[in-house]
Design an enzyme around this catalytic site. Sequence first.
Site, PDB file in Angstrom:
ATOM      1  N   GLU A 831       9.450  -1.932 -11.378  1.00 36.59           N
ATOM      2  CA  GLU A 831       8.150  -2.163 -12.019  1.00 36.59           C
ATOM      3  C   GLU A 831       8.087  -1.410 -13.335  1.00 36.59           C
ATOM      4  O   GLU A 831       7.676  -1.949 -14.347  1.00 36.59           O
ATOM      5  CB  GLU A 831       7.027  -1.718 -11.079  1.00 36.59           C
ATOM      6  CG  GLU A 831       5.646  -1.945 -11.669  1.00 36.59           C
ATOM      7  CD  GLU A 831       4.521  -1.683 -10.671  1.00 36.59           C
ATOM      8  OE1 GLU A 831       4.776  -1.686  -9.458  1.00 36.59           O
ATOM      9  OE2 GLU A 831       3.371  -1.477 -11.113  1.00 36.59           O
ATOM     10  N   ARG A 909      -4.330   4.778  -5.549  1.00 33.43           N
ATOM     11  CA  ARG A 909      -4.325   3.870  -4.389  1.00 33.43           C
ATOM     12  C   ARG A 909      -4.342   4.683  -3.085  1.00 33.43           C
ATOM     13  O   ARG A 909      -4.966   4.281  -2.108  1.00 33.43           O
ATOM     14  CB  ARG A 909      -3.137   2.916  -4.433  1.00 33.43           C
ATOM     15  CG  ARG A 909      -3.204   1.853  -3.369  1.00 33.43           C
ATOM     16  CD  ARG A 909      -2.230   0.718  -3.599  1.00 33.43           C
ATOM     17  NE  ARG A 909      -2.715  -0.277  -4.540  1.00 33.43           N
ATOM     18  CZ  ARG A 909      -3.460  -1.338  -4.225  1.00 33.43           C
ATOM     19  NH1 ARG A 909      -3.812  -1.534  -2.960  1.00 33.43           N
ATOM     20  NH2 ARG A 909      -3.851  -2.190  -5.136  1.00 33.43           N
ATOM     21  N   GLU A1290       2.585  -6.311   0.188  1.00 32.39           N
ATOM     22  CA  GLU A1290       2.568  -4.906   0.587  1.00 32.39           C
ATOM     23  C   GLU A1290       1.897  -4.618   1.930  1.00 32.39           C
ATOM     24  O   GLU A1290       2.350  -3.739   2.669  1.00 32.39           O
ATOM     25  CB  GLU A1290       1.881  -4.076  -0.500  1.00 32.39           C
ATOM     26  CG  GLU A1290       2.622  -4.090  -1.814  1.00 32.39           C
ATOM     27  CD  GLU A1290       1.819  -3.440  -2.908  1.00 32.39           C
ATOM     28  OE1 GLU A1290       2.154  -2.317  -3.295  1.00 32.39           O
ATOM     29  OE2 GLU A1290       0.852  -4.057  -3.371  1.00 32.39           O
TER      30      GLU A1290
END
Length: 1358
Positions: A831, A909, A1290
């Site tokens: 990423e 997160r 995920e």
Amino acid sequence: MEESHELVFFVNGRKIVEKNVDPELNLLTYLRRKLGLTGTKLGCGEGGCGSCTVMVSKYSPLEKKILHIAINACLAPLCSLHHAAVTTVEGIGSTTTRIHPVQERIAKSHGSQCGFCTPGIVMSVYTLLRNNPDPTMEEIEDTLQGNLCRCTGYRAILEGLSTFAKPLNCCGQSGKENGCCKGQFGANHLGPSNCCGQNGTENGCCKGQFGVNPPGMSPRLFEPSEFKPLDPTQEPIFPPELLLLQESPRDTLIFKGERVTWIQPTTLNKLLVLKGRYPDARLVVGNTEVGIEMRMKNMLYPIILAPAHIPEMNFSCFTDTGIMFGAACNLTYIGSVLKQAVNQLPSYKTEVFKAVLEQLRWFAGQQVRNVAAVGGNIMTASPISDLNPVFMASGCLLTLSSEGGNRVVQMDGDFFTGYRKTVVKPQEVLISIEIPYTKKGEYLSAYKQAQRRDDDIAIVNCGMRVAFKEGTDIVEELGLSYGGMAPTTVFAKKTCELLLGKKWNKALLQEACSLLSGELTLSPSAPGGMVQFRRTLTLSFFFKFYLSVLQKLGQDFQNDIRVESIPPDYVSATELFHKDPPSAVQLFQEVPPDQCPMDVVGQPLPHLSSLKQATGEALYCDDLPCFEKELYLALVTSTEAHAKISSIDTSEALKVPGVTHFLTAKDVPGSNQTGQILMDETVFADGVVTCVGHVIGAIVADTEIHAHTAAKAVKITYEKLQPIITIQDAVAHNSFYMPPRKIENGNIDLGFAESDDIIEGEMYIGGQEHFYLETQCTVAIPRGEDGEMELFVSTQSPSQIQTLVAHALGVPANRIVVRVKRIGGGFGGKETRSWLLSTVVAVAAHKTKRPVRCSLNRDEDMLVTGGRNPFLGRYKVGFQKNGKVVALDLKLYCNAGNSLDISSAVMNRALFHMDNAYKIPNARVISYICKTNLTSNTAFRGFGAPQAMLIAECWMNDIVAKCGLPSEQVQRLNLYQEGDITYTNQKLEAVNIIKCWDECLENSSFHSRRKAVDDYNRQHCWKKRGLAIIPTKFGISFNAIFLNQAGALVHIYTDGSVLLTHGGVEMGQGLHTKMVQVASKALGIPVSRIHISETSTNTVPNTSATAASVGSDLNGMAILNACQTLLERLQPFKLANPKGTWEQWISAAYMERVSLSAAGFYRTPDLNYDWDKNEGRAYNYYSYGVACSEVEIDCLTGDHKNLRTDIVMDVGNSLNPAVDIGQVEGGFMQGLGYFTLEELRYSPEGVLYTRGPGAYKIPSAGDIPMQLNVSLLRESPNRKAIYSSKAVGEPPLFLAASIFFAIKDAIVAARATSGKTGPLRLNSPATPERIRNACIDNLTEMCPPADPGTFTPWNIEV
Ligand SMILES: Cc1cc2nc3c(=O)[nH]c(=O)nc-3n(C[C@H](O)[C@H](O)[C@H](O)COP(=O)(O)OP(=O)(O)OC[C@H]3O[C@@H](n4cnc5c(N)ncnc54)[C@H](O)[C@@H]3O)c2cc1C
Ligand code: FES
Ligand code: FES
């Protein structure tokens, strides 16, 4: 002597003659670079992943037949292939000619996601079928021991391949009661079963499922009846020319390379003369040791002698005292001879053979066993050799030869003289080994404990032999040999001597354990670490041996010798590892019967590239053919965690042939400063290094070998600075990236005041390596004009690479094009961190004005690219007597490493997921992002959420233990309900968690199995079972609001075909497949008319990384938007010709000069979370799921096996149930690795030890739960995403925490047996070491750990 310098071999039926082969060249590089056969992949280069598997066929003079064996091409020296025929994945089938049934079945059964592992798996199974077209399921499973897949979770692969397996004759026996095969809920065994003979009568046993499928649910992900039959007569034949060549006399083969000479003599005499002349020469048979030493350990052996063809070293024969094997016999052959002997000889004679077979069962994978020689295993003298302890305990005889003559030595306690040293003299060659028979009253067992069962090296292993005085249980001879306890295999001499003459009873057991614990000591700083565990294992193994000998004595001499009886609850300690064949049920909602057949949304369409992946035609970055004048780049990285660079000496490096440049920070034409968010990194380190693996420079050379040789020759000196390595170090030094971030809701003080009880605790969760099978790779091509450069990159984020490359080169972004066709897995690791390589390669291409390529070696990739952030959670939780949570005070710490990268987003997160799926009325969570001198950590599937959720389940587990109530009752009580508001003040809508929970409880027969587990635990002392059910709730959207946007570009050509482009990257997750399905539905045309070529920055600009599970949500909507624009433009033509065809409408529109190209765009609406106010919508919606798992642990060794998992996952209206189930299972298995197997190990100085599949274990096919049932929640449309679907990438990963807590449940049962109750802290992953150490008993107590602070450990938790 007669010499030849010509290598003759065949590849895919084509004869190849090579002169002057470089002995350092391996088959893989040759196939890929010289022959352009790029279907065979490089995943690790160390024999540990199987992605380079090819079939080698050769005539075996020993077995007098043509042998087909699977081998790892990465470890096979090209020189070793004289007169062999190599078959690669391209040689067995292709999409343009004929697809081989193996390729077809793996593709159509959804067994290929990113596809990087697929050719290797295809070739392993192809080879099996060449040898045995009718294998059992067990043989198929064994075949895959040496093949890793990081994407699929293996179930789909096994299920597809099971169609080749012999039917199981299950019904009529075990199946009558509970439905067939395995009962429970009638799960399908993978592989055809002859159940009931009918295959699907009403409650259809073979059809399995839940007896009867719930209405509208289907288990049919593929249709085996469509598969082409396997027809062995269609296979290519062995080249007749090679058969003829076997007859002709052989010459000594000699190949001279730049650094190494390979000599393959034809007779023993010639070999002995050569060994006399070159005593330091290495003998290479399988090259599975020497290959590793040369490639990974930078060792150089100028002379290599290849004895594989010498008859005196390649034979087996029965003697009066045992079976003699030539030292060059490979382990597969040895296994087959021993197996035959065990079947034919009286059982008492074959104790040693059985022990060797047990070790071979867990020795590497078949590709290694097929080539690795027994002599190589002995002579490597590895302290963790699996065979040497058995050979030593049994006193095998070894024949050694030199020009001076022969001698026979016994392998005893004196054979190994030091680390990797033996009594064998340098001029001597090991010719043969005799493995002895045993006599009546003589017993031998072997044990091995490793981190992972399949294809792993031992932590501790042993061979144990005892012989009794005739007619008694008095010990006459005793041999106890251990591996993993010293620099050599060791013989516990003192213990053995002192036990002679003793009776085999409890007193002997007691004495043996106390003697062994005194004799087999380890320094607390011993290399390899795990000191307490290793010491305990030596006693545990002896205990197992003691019991099994008692058992055998009792059976063999029941009338003659009175031995102690084994308590029934002890018997399981003597059982060898056994696993039932895998079984599985996958259920999904069928599309409505009235859905238009052309509309394939909701259908289990196979991944659109899967056939190309299975045939090796699918291209990855490093498969691009070499460009003219292309150069190769190798990184030069820091060996210190924190230091000033004092000097860089490149004098030796620049002398290596072919080297053109050494690049450093001063060669960066634009900005050397780079990175994410804070831009706190450099392209090349500038004066100071801040982690081991920090990129300091790069060598550019004509070939890969030259580049790596030169990179290793660069000498760097450092002035060391104090490093910060661990979270604790960072806290002590106040080393954080930013001020702590806090979310607070409710009144925490009041909450604690109103609680009935309060618990405080802490949990540490280690990091995780992405281990995408395709390592990071970039090819950069300077275009020569206006600063233009084109880059092919294996990245999840083409736009970011474009930006950072432009920044480093000092050109506007519009000069840089980044192109990605597909990547071999990403999981978050590509990423952001891909820029690290791409910027360096771009600088090199700019500097040299030539194309430059670099594909990181696995060890480099693991060292420099970082992984999942390790986390520490400290919590205080208040709750009521019934287990209802009232208040939580939580501190979260993550180890970010030497740059922030996106660790702040990861932590955000985590902050949002610290509740998992539970309502917490009063909560405060504070986060700390630790700045340390480790390689920067980064995104990884789940992105901080799994860490926070595991901590949530940890305090929930504490509450349950404290309340003494059933876990499932307390968990359910706390689950979110419809309309609840989270602690971040988001109102939850369409909350499916309780629906998933109740369905999972029912599917798994939770309550009856809870009882069965408790009963089992009462009846077994040394094996315990555990059961756990775990929910998950996962927020869908990027937390950074601006990233929630996507673009698409749809072109319709005049022939009606459609080229679809969108911003997402295909990394195996099936994104392109889903996007084609979306476009097909939107445009109303078949999938076959739509093509996606690649993702590139010059088609769809400014894309967000393909991450956060939102690839389909965002890009799907953007595509829909583009398609709607096109449909509007086409509408007049449709109205004008309502019965017309798609082609006619397109043609008419074109003739009317209507644009047939449209861009689409989408931004997720209503995302507005405000950190300061703790309000607003952080997520577009939530995904839910629940899993229930059962495990069995071996309390003596820490081993565990995954018995069963049931998953219910909410994916909305699935766009593609096959792809979604693939994501659920792949995510689950990656989580299973994370929570139980995968352990990154660091030295106290911050050096990563675990840098490849040898040391770092991701799950293998053997790790999947024996029964794996996945059900996609039905009737749960999601109005927030494309065609009512939900994100799936995920969320399922965390469900593997059910395995972790099932293990914990089992450990608690074990501790209860030893009278230990009270809180148990179990950090993650739950490795054999942690499991064994937690199962406290009198053996662990005999091996107490050293006091912390009194020694420097070999490794530390970071
Ligand atoms: C992926 C992988 C997994 C592995 N797993 C295991 C495992 O589970 N358990 C385990 O024990 N090992 C394991 N190994 C180690 C290795 O496979 C074995 O030690 C193997 O038996 C070595 O045999 P070889 O023929 O490949 O050795 P080679 O690499 O060809 O040679 C090894 C050494 O032995 C010497 N040698 C070989 N033959 C003779 C001879 N006749 N006389 C004198 N010297 C000789 C050579 O000079 C050389 O130094 C693994 C290796 C790999 C790469
Ligand atoms: S690349 Fe050969 S085994 Fe991994
Ligand atoms: S499909 Fe197996 S590694 Fe990706």
